[in-house]
Design a protein around this motif. Structure first.
Motif, mmCIF file in Angstrom:
data_model
loop_
_atom_site.group_PDB
_atom_site.id
_atom_site.type_symbol
_atom_site.label_atom_id
_atom_site.label_comp_id
_atom_site.label_asym_id
_atom_site.label_seq_id
_atom_site.Cartn_x
_atom_site.Cartn_y
_atom_site.Cartn_z
ATOM 1 N N ARG A 69 0.292 -32.319 45.219
ATOM 2 C CA ARG A 69 0.890 -32.009 43.909
ATOM 3 C C ARG A 69 -0.293 -31.548 42.912
ATOM 4 O O ARG A 69 0.066 -30.610 42.311
ATOM 5 C CB ARG A 69 1.629 -33.051 43.326
ATOM 6 C CG ARG A 69 2.255 -32.737 42.045
ATOM 7 C CD ARG A 69 3.471 -31.702 42.032
ATOM 8 N NE ARG A 69 3.976 -31.516 40.641
ATOM 9 C CZ ARG A 69 4.295 -30.329 40.301
ATOM 10 N NH1 ARG A 69 3.718 -29.347 40.987
ATOM 11 N NH2 ARG A 69 4.551 -30.017 39.101
ATOM 12 N N ILE A 70 -1.246 -32.026 42.921
ATOM 13 C CA ILE A 70 -2.633 -31.550 42.090
ATOM 14 C C ILE A 70 -2.893 -30.297 42.094
ATOM 15 O O ILE A 70 -2.977 -29.185 41.080
ATOM 16 C CB ILE A 70 -3.663 -32.372 42.209
ATOM 17 C CG1 ILE A 70 -3.426 -34.080 41.648
ATOM 18 C CG2 ILE A 70 -4.957 -32.030 41.350
ATOM 19 C CD1 ILE A 70 -4.526 -34.880 41.931
ATOM 20 N N LEU A 71 -2.829 -29.840 43.379
ATOM 21 C CA LEU A 71 -3.165 -28.190 43.653
ATOM 22 C C LEU A 71 -2.163 -27.271 43.291
ATOM 23 O O LEU A 71 -2.574 -26.250 42.942
ATOM 24 C CB LEU A 71 -3.253 -28.103 45.118
ATOM 25 C CG LEU A 71 -4.314 -29.003 45.728
ATOM 26 C CD1 LEU A 71 -4.206 -29.022 47.421
ATOM 27 C CD2 LEU A 71 -5.485 -28.524 45.530
ATOM 28 N N SER A 72 -0.856 -27.797 42.849
ATOM 29 C CA SER A 72 0.274 -26.935 42.367
ATOM 30 C C SER A 72 0.309 -27.062 40.743
ATOM 31 O O SER A 72 1.274 -26.439 40.199
ATOM 32 C CB SER A 72 1.551 -27.137 43.251
ATOM 33 O OG SER A 72 1.903 -28.387 42.887
ATOM 34 N N LEU A 73 -0.365 -27.821 40.277
ATOM 35 C CA LEU A 73 -0.179 -27.951 38.704
ATOM 36 C C LEU A 73 -0.770 -26.622 38.083
ATOM 37 O O LEU A 73 -1.715 -25.871 38.484
ATOM 38 C CB LEU A 73 -0.976 -29.342 38.367
ATOM 39 C CG LEU A 73 -0.485 -30.364 38.563
ATOM 40 C CD1 LEU A 73 -1.549 -31.648 38.133
ATOM 41 C CD2 LEU A 73 1.039 -30.725 38.093
ATOM 42 N N PRO A 74 -0.421 -26.503 36.901
ATOM 43 C CA PRO A 74 -0.518 -25.388 35.812
ATOM 44 C C PRO A 74 -2.183 -25.761 35.721
ATOM 45 O O PRO A 74 -2.572 -26.939 35.603
ATOM 46 C CB PRO A 74 0.290 -25.378 34.721
ATOM 47 C CG PRO A 74 1.203 -26.068 35.023
ATOM 48 C CD PRO A 74 0.742 -27.079 36.050
ATOM 49 N N PRO A 75 -3.103 -24.725 35.435
ATOM 50 C CA PRO A 75 -4.535 -25.114 35.320
ATOM 51 C C PRO A 75 -5.013 -26.137 34.434
ATOM 52 O O PRO A 75 -5.687 -26.999 34.583
ATOM 53 C CB PRO A 75 -5.101 -23.614 34.782
ATOM 54 C CG PRO A 75 -4.228 -22.631 35.435
ATOM 55 C CD PRO A 75 -2.833 -23.535 35.232
ATOM 56 N N GLU A 76 -4.315 -26.010 33.038
ATOM 57 C CA GLU A 76 -4.732 -27.015 32.345
ATOM 58 C C GLU A 76 -4.399 -28.551 32.559
ATOM 59 O O GLU A 76 -5.131 -29.412 32.341
ATOM 60 C CB GLU A 76 -4.182 -26.791 30.774
ATOM 61 C CG GLU A 76 -2.649 -26.776 30.716
ATOM 62 C CD GLU A 76 -1.855 -25.739 31.178
ATOM 63 O OE1 GLU A 76 -0.525 -25.790 30.882
ATOM 64 O OE2 GLU A 76 -2.343 -24.782 31.481
ATOM 65 N N TRP A 101 -7.103 -31.495 33.797
ATOM 66 C CA TRP A 101 -7.124 -32.776 32.998
ATOM 67 C C TRP A 101 -6.884 -33.880 33.990
ATOM 68 O O TRP A 101 -7.422 -34.886 33.972
ATOM 69 C CB TRP A 101 -5.842 -32.775 32.049
ATOM 70 C CG TRP A 101 -5.924 -34.110 31.229
ATOM 71 C CD1 TRP A 101 -6.593 -34.358 30.038
ATOM 72 C CD2 TRP A 101 -5.046 -35.282 31.588
ATOM 73 N NE1 TRP A 101 -6.066 -35.477 29.595
ATOM 74 C CE2 TRP A 101 -5.435 -36.246 30.499
ATOM 75 C CE3 TRP A 101 -4.381 -35.419 32.759
ATOM 76 C CZ2 TRP A 101 -4.619 -37.412 30.522
ATOM 77 C CZ3 TRP A 101 -3.780 -36.909 32.598
ATOM 78 C CH2 TRP A 101 -3.976 -37.746 31.662
ATOM 79 N N PHE A 102 -5.837 -33.892 34.992
ATOM 80 C CA PHE A 102 -5.473 -34.914 35.890
ATOM 81 C C PHE A 102 -6.722 -35.026 36.846
ATOM 82 O O PHE A 102 -6.929 -36.169 37.281
ATOM 83 C CB PHE A 102 -4.255 -34.363 36.386
ATOM 84 C CG PHE A 102 -3.574 -35.674 37.224
ATOM 85 C CD1 PHE A 102 -2.950 -36.718 36.810
ATOM 86 C CD2 PHE A 102 -3.861 -35.738 38.874
ATOM 87 C CE1 PHE A 102 -2.322 -37.876 37.230
ATOM 88 C CE2 PHE A 102 -3.399 -36.836 39.399
ATOM 89 C CZ PHE A 102 -2.725 -38.046 38.728
ATOM 90 N N ALA A 103 -7.104 -34.164 37.622
ATOM 91 C CA ALA A 103 -8.110 -33.948 38.630
ATOM 92 C C ALA A 103 -9.338 -34.845 38.163
ATOM 93 O O ALA A 103 -9.995 -35.572 38.828
ATOM 94 C CB ALA A 103 -8.593 -32.751 38.947
ATOM 95 N N GLU A 104 -9.633 -34.338 36.916
ATOM 96 C CA GLU A 104 -11.014 -35.272 36.305
ATOM 97 C C GLU A 104 -10.886 -36.671 36.309
ATOM 98 O O GLU A 104 -11.614 -37.316 36.482
ATOM 99 C CB GLU A 104 -11.166 -34.704 34.906
ATOM 100 C CG GLU A 104 -12.445 -35.392 34.237
ATOM 101 C CD GLU A 104 -12.448 -34.819 32.880
ATOM 102 O OE1 GLU A 104 -12.586 -35.458 31.803
ATOM 103 O OE2 GLU A 104 -12.429 -33.456 32.582
#
Length: 128
Positions: free
Chosen positions: A18-25, A29-32
């Motif tokens: 799901r992280i891969l399909s999130l909007p960039p901002e 934030w989440f991946a970090e």
């Protein structure tokens, strides 16, 4: 709320996808944070797993039990976290079979719960 045993590794895989399909901002934030072991563990245990439990058990619990379980889930979400978790309620991916037959009003209650925001000056967090 440890009423349902769902494989954490499968849940982590779904979240990573799901992280891969999130909007960039939100993705940034989440991946970090997702890279940090304490955050990842806390997110799985306190936010994702209880949501999966509420989805799975929400089909068979009576209204009072569901309402109590929802009330006991005392967490707030950043916008990016809600974006990651929303598909688990809406019928995406991994737990689609569990979502089948979930009463629509309970799905709406879970989605509304994801709207509870932390008070913060962070521009990626909603302040509705």
């Amino acid at each position: 709320m440890k009423l349902f045993s769902f494989p954490a590794a499968a849940l982590e895989k779904a979240i990573h996808k799901r992280i891969l399909s999130l909007p960039p901002e939100h993705r940034e934030w989440f991946a970090e944070r997702w890279q940090q072991k304490p955050y990842k563990k806390s997110f799985i245990e306190n936010k994702a797993m209880p949501l999966v439990t509420l989805v799975a058990k929400g089909k068979t619990w009576d209204d009072e039990t569901f309402t109590q379980g929802l009330a006991e889930w005392d967490v707030t979400f950043y916008e990016a976290e809600a974006e990651v978790l929303r598909p688990l309620v809406e019928g995406d991916g991994l737990i689609q079979l569990m979502q089948k037959n979930l009463p629509p009003e309970r799905a709406q209650a879970l989605l509304a719960r994801l709207q509870v925001r932390r008070p913060t000056g962070n521009p990626t967090a909603a302040t509705d």
